[in-house]
Design a protein around this motif. Structure first.
Motif, short mmCIF file in Angstrom:
data_model
loop_
_atom_site.label_atom_id
_atom_site.label_comp_id
_atom_site.label_asym_id
_atom_site.label_seq_id
_atom_site.Cartn_x
_atom_site.Cartn_y
_atom_site.Cartn_z
N THR A 1 -16.49 23.57 -27.13
CA THR A 1 -16.71 23.41 -25.69
C THR A 1 -15.37 23.15 -25.02
N GLN A 2 -15.10 23.86 -23.95
CA GLN A 2 -13.89 23.63 -23.20
C GLN A 2 -13.96 22.28 -22.49
N PHE A 3 -12.77 21.70 -22.27
CA PHE A 3 -12.72 20.37 -21.66
C PHE A 3 -13.35 20.37 -20.27
N VAL A 4 -13.12 21.41 -19.51
CA VAL A 4 -13.69 21.48 -18.16
C VAL A 4 -15.22 21.52 -18.24
N ASP A 5 -15.76 22.26 -19.21
CA ASP A 5 -17.21 22.34 -19.36
C ASP A 5 -17.81 21.00 -19.78
N ILE A 6 -17.07 20.23 -20.59
CA ILE A 6 -17.56 18.90 -20.98
C ILE A 6 -17.65 18.00 -19.76
N SER B 1 -20.37 28.57 -36.27
CA SER B 1 -19.57 28.54 -35.04
C SER B 1 -18.23 29.23 -35.23
N LYS B 2 -17.97 29.73 -36.43
CA LYS B 2 -16.77 30.52 -36.75
C LYS B 2 -15.48 29.71 -36.59
N LEU B 3 -15.53 28.43 -36.94
CA LEU B 3 -14.34 27.61 -36.93
C LEU B 3 -13.67 27.66 -38.31
N ARG B 4 -12.40 27.29 -38.35
CA ARG B 4 -11.68 27.26 -39.62
C ARG B 4 -12.11 26.02 -40.39
N LEU B 5 -12.82 26.24 -41.47
CA LEU B 5 -13.39 25.13 -42.21
C LEU B 5 -12.32 24.21 -42.78
N ARG B 6 -11.25 24.79 -43.29
CA ARG B 6 -10.23 23.97 -43.94
C ARG B 6 -9.53 23.05 -42.94
N SER B 7 -9.07 23.60 -41.83
CA SER B 7 -8.37 22.78 -40.84
C SER B 7 -9.32 21.81 -40.16
N PHE B 8 -10.57 22.23 -39.95
CA PHE B 8 -11.54 21.35 -39.30
C PHE B 8 -11.83 20.12 -40.15
N TYR B 9 -12.16 20.34 -41.42
CA TYR B 9 -12.51 19.21 -42.28
C TYR B 9 -11.27 18.42 -42.72
N THR C 1 -4.51 21.55 -28.88
CA THR C 1 -5.21 21.68 -27.60
C THR C 1 -5.46 23.15 -27.27
N VAL C 2 -4.45 23.98 -27.50
CA VAL C 2 -4.62 25.41 -27.24
C VAL C 2 -5.67 26.01 -28.17
N PHE C 3 -5.64 25.59 -29.45
CA PHE C 3 -6.61 26.12 -30.40
C PHE C 3 -8.03 25.72 -30.01
N GLN C 4 -8.23 24.51 -29.52
CA GLN C 4 -9.55 24.10 -29.07
C GLN C 4 -10.00 24.94 -27.91
N TYR C 5 -9.08 25.33 -27.05
CA TYR C 5 -9.43 26.20 -25.93
C TYR C 5 -9.88 27.56 -26.43
N HIS C 6 -9.16 28.12 -27.40
CA HIS C 6 -9.52 29.44 -27.92
C HIS C 6 -10.76 29.38 -28.80
N SER C 7 -10.92 28.30 -29.57
CA SER C 7 -12.09 28.20 -30.43
C SER C 7 -13.38 28.08 -29.62
N LEU D 1 -14.00 29.86 -27.18
CA LEU D 1 -14.31 31.22 -26.71
C LEU D 1 -14.80 32.12 -27.84
N PHE D 2 -14.87 31.59 -29.08
CA PHE D 2 -15.38 32.38 -30.19
C PHE D 2 -16.84 32.73 -29.97
N LYS D 3 -17.29 33.78 -30.63
CA LYS D 3 -18.69 34.22 -30.53
C LYS D 3 -19.53 33.55 -31.62
N GLY D 4 -19.53 32.23 -31.61
CA GLY D 4 -20.32 31.48 -32.57
C GLY D 4 -21.63 31.02 -31.98
N ILE D 5 -22.41 30.33 -32.81
CA ILE D 5 -23.74 29.92 -32.36
C ILE D 5 -23.67 28.81 -31.32
N LEU D 6 -22.78 27.84 -31.51
CA LEU D 6 -22.69 26.76 -30.55
C LEU D 6 -21.95 27.16 -29.28
#
Length: 325
Positions: A198-203, A109-117, A54-60, A62-67
């Motif tokens: 996307t942060q949960f509040v923004d969703i 989007s600068k996410l961690r490909l290994r953990s994401f997939y 949950t914390v990682f989703q919050y920080h991800s 805030l990354f400077k990615g395209i999405l």
């Protein structure tokens, strides 16, 4: 005299500490072949992973990615249009092209490909591969044999199915199952991509702007808060138990001790959840969701959404007009 009686009451041993503990603790040796982590450690590990996710989703988000630069309303529309388009595309080739495009979005989007997939493939295994296993066999999908498994002299009926005298994996079954599994893969990958960027509040804000029912958003928000509070209380409770045990104990004993504390965990969770709701009431909550400032759509949001719709609609049209399967 009164102070002496007060001091005796304060220093008196509580009655529950005088009760003999019926649980016998047995030390587990590390050189034992059956040695493994205790039930307490497994629970702490699982709850810790949930909180860190949950914390990682919050920080991800805030990354400077395209999405991350897009408006949450655009990303929610992309999710709705994307899952609908993936369901309408029946071509394996076009599904693989969509998988590659989603992979590019994850990378940019600068996410961690290994953990994401790794998370995506775990969900695909549960919701995609296991449910579609019967489709591979000829008693569900007849066709040309690809791998013969069992060959018997007689056929029989099982429930509502007719099992032939030979059981094999058919090429048609492989094609149909693979098509469904790739659809599940793309849908889950796109959904997790939107959630991670996307942060949960923004969703919740985006869903409110799209005229989602207020009671639906309220249930989702409070349920998310309850799950997070329960996980944190569970982790704190089990960490307190583990800190009082200076050695590893038998797993059955740990399960017995932990099982007796679950009622306390639920009560503490409900108390903290009730305090959270009272704090919301004290700050003026009256049942309606007020989101405050909401980011407005800009030119980049509109162009990206139009490009996404054009690419997806083109794939759907070509796949269905030319009947590519």
């Amino acid at each position: 005299m009164a102070s002496r009686n007060w001091f005796q009451k304060m220093t008196e041993i509580p009655s529950f500490l005088l009760i003999n503990n019926p649980v016998t603790l047995h030390e587990v040796k590390k050189n034992d072949k059956k040695f493994r982590f205790s039930f307490i450690e497994q629970t702490l590990n699982s709850s810790g992973k949930f909180i860190s996710t949950t914390v990682f989703q919050y920080h991800s988000a805030l990354f400077k990615g395209i999405l991350q630069q897009l408006n949450p309303v655009v990303k929610l529309l992309m999710l709705l249009v994307g899952t609908t388009g993936i369901a309408l595309i029946h071509s394996v080739l076009f599904q693989l092209i969509l998988s590659f495009l989603i992979f590019l979005l994850v990378a940019f989007s600068k996410l961690r490909l290994r953990s994401f997939y790794k998370r995506v493939l775990t969900l695909v295994l549960i919701f995609g591969i296991i449910p579609t296993l019967p489709i591979y066999f000829n008693w569900i999908t007849p066709g040309k044999p690809a791998l013969e498994l069992i060959k018997s002299g007689c056929s029989f009926n099982f429930w509502i199915y007719h099992v032939p005298n030979s059981l094999y994996i058919s090429y048609e079954g492989i094609h149909h199952a693979l098509r469904l599994e790739i659809k599940v893969l793309n849908s889950l990958a796109l959904s997790l991509l939107i959630i991670h960027t996307t942060q949960f509040v923004d969703i919740v804000k985006a869903a409110s702007r799209l005229k989602a029912p207020a009671i639906f958003l309220l249930i989702i928000t409070l349920s998310h808060k309850l799950i997070f509070i329960f996980t944190k209380v569970l982790e704190d409770s089990f960490l307190g138990l583990k800190s009082r045990w200076w050695r590893k104990i038998d797993e059955n004993a740990s399960r017995q001790i932990v099982g007796n504390r679950f009622l306390l965990v639920f009560n503490k969770t409900w108390h903290r959840y009730d305090q959270t709701y009272k704090a919301m009431i004290a700050r003026g909550f009256n049942g309606t969701i007020e989101h405050g400032y909401q980011k407005q759509l800009n030119r980049l949001d509109i162009l990206f959404l139009l490009l996404f719709i054009v690419v997806l609609s083109t794939a759907v049209t070509i796949s269905n007009v030319f009947q590519l399967y």
